[in-house]
Enzyme design. Sequence first.
Site, mmCIF file in Angstrom:
data_model
loop_
_atom_site.group_PDB
_atom_site.id
_atom_site.type_symbol
_atom_site.label_atom_id
_atom_site.label_comp_id
_atom_site.label_asym_id
_atom_site.label_seq_id
_atom_site.Cartn_x
_atom_site.Cartn_y
_atom_site.Cartn_z
ATOM 1 N N HIS A 255 -5.578 -3.585 5.549
ATOM 2 C CA HIS A 255 -5.199 -3.864 4.160
ATOM 3 C C HIS A 255 -6.400 -4.415 3.388
ATOM 4 O O HIS A 255 -6.421 -5.570 2.990
ATOM 5 C CB HIS A 255 -3.999 -4.831 4.101
ATOM 6 C CG HIS A 255 -3.640 -5.190 2.689
ATOM 7 N ND1 HIS A 255 -3.114 -4.273 1.796
ATOM 8 C CD2 HIS A 255 -3.779 -6.343 1.991
ATOM 9 C CE1 HIS A 255 -2.930 -4.851 0.630
ATOM 10 N NE2 HIS A 255 -3.331 -6.111 0.712
ATOM 11 N N ASP B 261 0.837 -1.208 0.000
ATOM 12 C CA ASP B 261 0.000 0.000 0.000
ATOM 13 C C ASP B 261 0.871 1.257 0.000
ATOM 14 O O ASP B 261 0.558 2.256 -0.659
ATOM 15 C CB ASP B 261 -0.929 0.006 1.229
ATOM 16 C CG ASP B 261 -1.846 -1.201 1.242
ATOM 17 O OD1 ASP B 261 -2.360 -1.559 0.175
ATOM 18 O OD2 ASP B 261 -2.029 -1.795 2.321
HETATM 19 P P1 NAD Z 1 -0.475 -18.211 -5.623
HETATM 20 O O1 NAD Z 1 -1.670 -19.079 -5.747
HETATM 21 O O2 NAD Z 1 0.259 -17.854 -6.860
HETATM 22 O O3 NAD Z 1 0.578 -18.849 -4.621
HETATM 23 C C1 NAD Z 1 0.208 -19.317 -3.369
HETATM 24 C C2 NAD Z 1 1.093 -20.484 -3.016
HETATM 25 O O4 NAD Z 1 0.695 -20.932 -1.724
HETATM 26 C C3 NAD Z 1 0.977 -21.675 -3.991
HETATM 27 O O5 NAD Z 1 2.242 -22.051 -4.461
HETATM 28 C C4 NAD Z 1 0.346 -22.757 -3.128
HETATM 29 O O6 NAD Z 1 0.799 -24.070 -3.464
HETATM 30 C C5 NAD Z 1 0.833 -22.342 -1.749
HETATM 31 N N1 NAD Z 1 0.088 -22.960 -0.665
HETATM 32 C C6 NAD Z 1 -1.215 -23.287 -0.596
HETATM 33 N N2 NAD Z 1 -1.479 -23.895 0.566
HETATM 34 C C7 NAD Z 1 -0.312 -23.943 1.252
HETATM 35 C C8 NAD Z 1 0.059 -24.467 2.520
HETATM 36 N N3 NAD Z 1 -0.816 -25.055 3.322
HETATM 37 N N4 NAD Z 1 1.345 -24.330 2.899
HETATM 38 C C9 NAD Z 1 2.250 -23.714 2.094
HETATM 39 N N5 NAD Z 1 1.957 -23.221 0.887
HETATM 40 C C10 NAD Z 1 0.681 -23.345 0.468
HETATM 41 O O7 NAD Z 1 -0.953 -16.881 -4.858
HETATM 42 P P2 NAD Z 1 -0.155 -15.497 -4.720
HETATM 43 O O8 NAD Z 1 -0.527 -14.610 -5.851
HETATM 44 O O9 NAD Z 1 1.276 -15.768 -4.465
HETATM 45 O O10 NAD Z 1 -0.848 -14.879 -3.405
HETATM 46 C C11 NAD Z 1 -0.682 -15.491 -2.159
HETATM 47 C C12 NAD Z 1 -1.473 -14.730 -1.096
HETATM 48 O O11 NAD Z 1 -0.942 -13.408 -0.915
HETATM 49 C C13 NAD Z 1 -2.945 -14.531 -1.419
HETATM 50 O O12 NAD Z 1 -3.712 -14.753 -0.261
HETATM 51 C C14 NAD Z 1 -3.038 -13.066 -1.807
HETATM 52 O O13 NAD Z 1 -4.310 -12.528 -1.613
HETATM 53 C C15 NAD Z 1 -2.006 -12.471 -0.898
HETATM 54 N N6 NAD Z 1 -1.506 -11.139 -1.268
HETATM 55 C C16 NAD Z 1 -1.295 -10.243 -0.271
HETATM 56 C C17 NAD Z 1 -0.795 -8.987 -0.555
HETATM 57 C C18 NAD Z 1 -0.543 -7.992 0.540
HETATM 58 O O14 NAD Z 1 -0.383 -6.810 0.234
HETATM 59 N N7 NAD Z 1 -0.476 -8.393 1.781
HETATM 60 C C19 NAD Z 1 -0.502 -8.639 -1.879
HETATM 61 C C20 NAD Z 1 -0.715 -9.580 -2.876
HETATM 62 C C21 NAD Z 1 -1.237 -10.838 -2.560
HETATM 63 C C1 LMR Z 2 -3.131 -6.350 -3.130
HETATM 64 O O1 LMR Z 2 -3.336 -5.337 -2.460
HETATM 65 O O2 LMR Z 2 -2.688 -6.307 -4.287
HETATM 66 C C2 LMR Z 2 -3.350 -7.692 -2.499
HETATM 67 O O3 LMR Z 2 -3.959 -7.580 -1.261
HETATM 68 C C3 LMR Z 2 -4.021 -8.674 -3.394
HETATM 69 C C4 LMR Z 2 -5.464 -8.357 -3.663
HETATM 70 O O4 LMR Z 2 -6.286 -9.251 -3.483
HETATM 71 O O5 LMR Z 2 -5.762 -7.243 -4.082
#
Ligand code: NAD
Ligand code: LMR
Length: 323
Positions: free
Chosen positions: A177, A150
């Site tokens: 967030h 953010d």
């Molecule tokens: P993705 O699906 O590409 O990757 C997630 C990974 O987690 C996969 O490789 C999957 O196999 C793994 N996984 C699933 N269950 C698991 C477990 N029990 N133990 C270990 N690994 C496991 O998803 P992504 O795009 O990398 O996003 C991951 C998370 O991050 C989502 O929840 C998304 O919303 C979040 N996110 C948060 C922010 C933030 O600002 N905080 C920003 C972007 C995404």
């Molecule tokens: C973001 O801010 O990009 C992440 O929290 C992923 C989402 O779901 O928007």
Amino acid sequence: MVKVTVCGAAGGIGQPLSLLLKQSEHITHLSLYDIVNTPGVAADLSHINTKSKVTGHKGNEQLEEAIKDSDVVVIPAGVPRKPGMTRDDLFKINAGIVRDLATAAAKYAPKAFMCIISNPVNSTVPIVAEVFKKHGVYDPRRIFGVTTLDIVRASTFVSELIGADAASLKVPVVGGHSGVTILPLLSQVPGTEKLSEEQIKQVTNRIQFGGDEVVKAKDGAGSATLSMAYAGARFALNIIEAAKGAKGITECTYIDLAAAGDAAQSVKDVAGDVAYFSVPVELGTEGVSKVLPIGQINEYEKSLFAAATPELQGNIAKGASFQ
Ligand code: NAD
Ligand code: LMR
């Protein structure tokens, strides 16, 4: 020796995040955990001629060895959004994933700095806190919701408008967030006084819903991964530098206000009755060393805070009561 474990290391965030962490001189062991594909990701990264040893661990039976004695655990594990979903819609799948990873950390790396990326962050951080409490190893100074994306977005979007250098422009973003809980404090940013009220509202909305912009553009293929990897690496590396004794490192991060000590009440005076909030903190050898004041906010920002509080309270209660 600094061991960092990435949980969800084979994912869209996990892979580029691990690549960025592999470049750090401070990390000696990069441990990659996922339920799929980590042997390949680890083999690939391990050929890079930087300091850290890389190990790959796959599946629940390898979770203990992955996480054991970690100094930092970064969790981007779980499912991302598709168009039309809210972050809260991810709770039913991600809550259990985060709880189980937190349980392993509480047992095998109870002193680790926990950096939680998995959504909904507003709820997953209370889940981790409750797990650590249950295991009698809770230290609120060491558990962080990573809201750095953010701040990164805010610096980019605001600098485009005011003509500042995006890399050095600091824009505080507090709150939570998700959508209206993301609270950019633009009145504190020099240069924004030349923006019209309409421009301030538009850029505030863009920061609050920046995640949706990416989800829409990816059109079903997930949410932000590369910018999140950048933001997550920045946050984790700042934690490590501060733990090694560097002074003056500040970040906004979503924490249990119990970590704020006497400063908690001053946050609640502006934010309302919330147990968790993203606030500017100074990082130190034990994690949060000081919660910094939120500072002056104007009438428009006060209205944003008022809109955020009920949603945040609901998200926190949902996470805190999850078993
Ligand atoms: P993705 O699906 O590409 O990757 C997630 C990974 O987690 C996969 O490789 C999957 O196999 C793994 N996984 C699933 N269950 C698991 C477990 N029990 N133990 C270990 N690994 C496991 O998803 P992504 O795009 O990398 O996003 C991951 C998370 O991050 C989502 O929840 C998304 O919303 C979040 N996110 C948060 C922010 C933030 O600002 N905080 C920003 C972007 C995404
Ligand atoms: C973001 O801010 O990009 C992440 O929290 C992923 C989402 O779901 O928007």
